[in-house]
Design an enzyme around this catalytic site. Sequence first.
Site: not given
Length: 604
Positions: A246-248, A256-257
């Site tokens: 998942q994004h930060s 994800a980033d």
Amino acid sequence: MLVLAPCALFLLIVGRNGAEGAANMARLCLTNLSNFSVDLNVTYGNCFDCVSRYLLSARAGDGQQPPENCTDILTDFDFRLFLISLNSGETLTGNCSNASLPTSAEEQSLVNITVMNANSCVACSTGGVWPYTPLLVSTAILLVLACFWVIFELVVYDRLRRTHAWRRIFGNGVRAPINNDSGSSEEQEQPKQGNVDSSASEHHSILPNPSEVRRRRLASLDAFRGLSLVIMIFVNYGGGGYWFFQHSTWNGLTVADLVFPWFVFILGTSAAVSLNTLDRHGISRRRTFLKVIRRFVILFGLGLLLNKSKDLSSYRIMGVLQRLSICYLIIALQHLILSPRTRPDLYVQDRLSAFRDVTQHSLEWIVVLIVVAVHSFVTFLYNDNGCPKAYLGPGGMLGDYGNSVNCTGGAAGHIDRILLHHAHMFQHPTCKETYLTGPFEPEGILSSLTAIVTAFLGMHAGHILVTYRSQKSHLIRWIVNAGLWGSLAIALCEGKQNDGLIPINKNLWSLSYSLSMSSSAFLILSLFYFVIDVKRIWNGAPFVYPGKNSIFVYVGHEVVAGWFPFDWSSEDTHTNLMARNVTGTTLWVVIAYYFHRVNFFLKI
């Protein structure tokens, strides 16, 4: 069916794991045997400089632990618990202090906290599962499939492709190199004339006359693009419910980033090669300009369509394809306007020959430096009334200890709220749940400037590719660039996640984020180039297939998101999520492979 069968096996192997509760959650219950009522508050480890948030309450002498005295708590990050007396409003001390209470919980465990009095609490935890078994099993299955794929390609394919049924489905198997949606990915291949004199290596590292070479598609660039796209699809489909997919929440990096800036970087590399090809073929700059505008309009329009809303009053304007289109437009136009109109004599040697990839595009570098200066000036000097100057935090009700409620993103967020209006911004940013913020646009206007820097550094990688002939020259310069931009990124963030001058932040696309991601892209491109195009140890499969059809695959995966067989309804355990997300992602790789075999490539 080839993909669904392994996923069914996956469910049989680990189907019991995590079947009794949702992923990333534990159950926390509070029992109060004291003579005063208490509140239980929490701060999570991914919430920097946050005030605590309310979890649940327990009335005085409530030793029955009714259902309302239990709640779910996240297990992705460490946390700090605070017991607060409602009589005095003070935090309890002794072994009721946050230092004595649990700071983490296993997934699907039951955490019980019993308050005996103001200084005495008992905490215990039962149950719990190790959440990474589904990830390991799915990885093992994919590795087994990869082995079968290698055996298929080496042993079975040559025989199978000669059968009548195969030819009916896939055609005769002859596939000519076709430019993909992001531009040509070609490399000038040296004529086979023996070794050159090492004493004149730099002279021979310059491109020869086009008539002396043949061109082949750069498979490493397709494979890198495909790798980025496959990870992006897996992340967008849910990433198995794991926090690192998942994004930060705000500052920092997760898997994800990585993928979006890699895609922007590759866009720049492909643009450099494509524009060079058009110039080499004598296409006028006016015609090239029209091609650039056409591609920009199509990409931006596709992005608007993918935002999928009937309500124009809250229609999101920006997005992934919109950012790609803006980056492509700017770097392509500045190249057309500022690059030399006549091809320089690459055989002429002088003191700057080793830096031709930079000196030939010096005006473009100046423009990019101006872009960086403008971004920095606005970010650190723009004064948003009511918010701290040079603020780079998430704000919200909890961030900055509640002192910057409407300051999410600092100058970047304020500019977007003025120009885009909050109704047309992204309504569910990664910081919303953790910091209790409002809308924020991660593909906003100010952050597009640093995204353009990422795209230009990708274009610089392409300039290196078309300026120098030898593969060694390409690798050395790419690795040097990786070290240079990576070191600068570390200096800007001071090697810290939150307290550095310019933290690495995907939401803001901070300068340190732009440079660090460009550094990693240079490294991965170098590795892929060495393995795939130089040594030819690997042909880039299976990533090369979606990499050649990236626009079709990206748009397609967005359109059918939530549709069977790409997804289906089930309890959100890691087992089910991995089965669904891996299946959906792998299906798109299979579809891309089929289109590769039938020679279908969507081109814009």
